[in-house]
Design a protein around this motif. Structure first.
Motif, PDB file in Angstrom:
ATOM      1  N   HIS A  78       0.852  -1.195   0.000  1.00 46.41           N
ATOM      2  CA  HIS A  78       0.000   0.000   0.000  1.00 46.41           C
ATOM      3  C   HIS A  78       0.887   1.243   0.000  1.00 46.41           C
TER       4      HIS A  78
ATOM      5  N   TYR B 288       4.551  -8.993 -16.621  1.00 43.62           N
ATOM      6  CA  TYR B 288       3.465  -8.103 -17.053  1.00 43.62           C
ATOM      7  C   TYR B 288       3.089  -7.159 -15.915  1.00 43.62           C
TER       8      TYR B 288
ATOM      9  N   TYR C 100      -0.160  -4.672 -14.772  1.00 42.39           N
ATOM     10  CA  TYR C 100      -1.558  -4.345 -14.982  1.00 42.39           C
ATOM     11  C   TYR C 100      -1.974  -3.315 -13.944  1.00 42.39           C
TER      12      TYR C 100
ATOM     13  N   ARG D 295      -5.640  -1.861 -11.982  1.00 41.24           N
ATOM     14  CA  ARG D 295      -7.082  -1.927 -11.800  1.00 41.24           C
ATOM     15  C   ARG D 295      -7.534  -0.654 -11.103  1.00 41.24           C
TER      16      ARG D 295
ATOM     17  N   ILE E  16      -9.090  -5.076 -15.055  1.00 41.58           N
ATOM     18  CA  ILE E  16      -7.647  -5.087 -14.851  1.00 41.58           C
ATOM     19  C   ILE E  16      -7.032  -4.793 -16.220  1.00 41.58           C
ATOM     20  N   LYS E  17      -6.486  -3.612 -16.334  1.00 36.54           N
ATOM     21  CA  LYS E  17      -6.024  -3.136 -17.637  1.00 36.54           C
ATOM     22  C   LYS E  17      -4.539  -3.390 -17.844  1.00 36.54           C
TER      23      LYS E  17
ATOM     24  N   PHE F  67      -1.022  -4.512 -10.457  1.00 38.40           N
ATOM     25  CA  PHE F  67      -0.681  -5.934 -10.373  1.00 38.40           C
ATOM     26  C   PHE F  67       0.493  -6.237 -11.292  1.00 38.40           C
TER      27      PHE F  67
ATOM     28  N   SER G  31       5.177 -15.227 -16.232  1.00 39.61           N
ATOM     29  CA  SER G  31       4.997 -16.574 -16.780  1.00 39.61           C
ATOM     30  C   SER G  31       6.350 -17.102 -17.217  1.00 39.61           C
TER      31      SER G  31
ATOM     32  N   ILE H 143      -0.415 -17.225 -16.447  1.00 42.20           N
ATOM     33  CA  ILE H 143       0.409 -16.247 -15.751  1.00 42.20           C
ATOM     34  C   ILE H 143       0.045 -16.252 -14.279  1.00 42.20           C
ATOM     35  N   TYR H 144       1.009 -15.923 -13.460  1.00 47.58           N
ATOM     36  CA  TYR H 144       0.840 -15.934 -12.019  1.00 47.58           C
ATOM     37  C   TYR H 144       0.910 -14.501 -11.520  1.00 47.58           C
ATOM     38  N   PHE H 145      -0.077 -14.139 -10.718  1.00 46.26           N
ATOM     39  CA  PHE H 145      -0.178 -12.765 -10.252  1.00 46.26           C
ATOM     40  C   PHE H 145       0.467 -12.565  -8.895  1.00 46.26           C
ATOM     41  N   GLY H 146       0.941 -11.347  -8.673  1.00 47.60           N
ATOM     42  CA  GLY H 146       1.303 -10.908  -7.340  1.00 47.60           C
ATOM     43  C   GLY H 146       0.072 -10.383  -6.623  1.00 47.60           C
ATOM     44  N   GLU H 147       0.278  -9.946  -5.387  1.00 50.74           N
ATOM     45  CA  GLU H 147      -0.864  -9.497  -4.590  1.00 50.74           C
ATOM     46  C   GLU H 147      -1.283  -8.068  -4.902  1.00 50.74           C
TER      47      GLU H 147
END
Lengths: 114, 114
Positions: free
Chosen positions: B10, B33, B35, B37, B43-44, B91, B95, B103-107
């Motif tokens: 944050h 990647y 992104y 939001r 989620i752009k 975000f 991959s 693909i795997y996202f972070g928090e």
């Protein structure tokens, strides 16, 4: 411009209900459609669908892709409070440089009441 | 195996200030990647790195945003100077190989510009 559209934006159901989440796409060089579940933090992968008409299942969740209609649905049967989350739909497409691009919709916020 | 990690989780800054977000992809993942939001929206996609090279930065909003990935490992996204409309969740995802299945996202990094 490529886009992924999800509906409904949000949904409130009671435990035990069955829900269907919708995703439609308009994507150039589309290859696959992906579903993710986002609870408190990082979206986690659920399904990737590449072939039309073949259902993928994982427990109470299932999903299918319709390439003719450019859409996919995610079904959750016998919902539980733990299913409460944002469900993201995304597309994977091939770029002119031979790499893959992923775009996502707004997500459907599902709340399951006890 | 560690997942995609993002820092800070944050951040609240004033309009006109600078913020730098960091993403550490999963070890060995060449594709990275970014992104964003914005509340209530999708989620752009912002941009895509393959190793240290920018493969696609078509989603970057304007020249106040600068992304780097020195050495092909972690990436930073700098916003300078920040504006109110930059608020949102950023975000990062990674991959394994070009054309990797998912693909795997972070928090995510929550940015609030006041």
């Amino acid at each position: 411009e490529d886009k992924v559209v999800q509906s409904p934006l949000s949904l409130v159901v009671h435990e035990g209900d069955t829900v269907t989440l919708n995703c439609s796409y308009e994507v150039t060089n589309f290859r696959s459609l992906l579903w993710y579940k986002q609870e408190k933090k990082a979206p986690t992968f659920l399904f990737m669908l590449t072939s039309s008409g073949i259902e993928k299942k994982s427990g109470r969740l299932s999903s299918i892709l319709d390439k003719k209609e450019l859409s996919s649905i995610l079904n959750i049967t016998a919902t539980q409070t733990g299913d409460s989350a944002i469900y993201l739909c995304g597309s994977r497409s091939l770029t002119t440089s031979g790499t893959y691009k992923y775009i996502f919709g707004t997500g459907t916020r599902l709340k399951v009441l006890a | 195996e560690a997942g995609v990690t993002q820092f800070p989780s944050h951040s609240v800054i004033e309009k006109g200030q600078t913020v730098t977000l960091r993403c550490d992809p999963i070890s060995g993942h060449d594709n990275l990647y970014w992104y964003r939001r914005v509340m209530g929206k999708e989620i752009k996609f912002l941009l895509h790195f393959v190793k240290e090279s920018k493969q696609d930065e078509s989603g970057m909003p304007n020249n106040r945003f600068l992304a780097e990935r020195t050495g092909g490992t972690y990436s930073t996204l700098k916003v300078q100077p920040a504006e109110l409309e930059d608020s949102g969740v950023y975000f990062c995802a990674s991959s394994q190989v070009t054309g990797g299945n998912t693909i795997y996202f972070g928090e995510g990094s929550w940015l609030t510009v006041v």
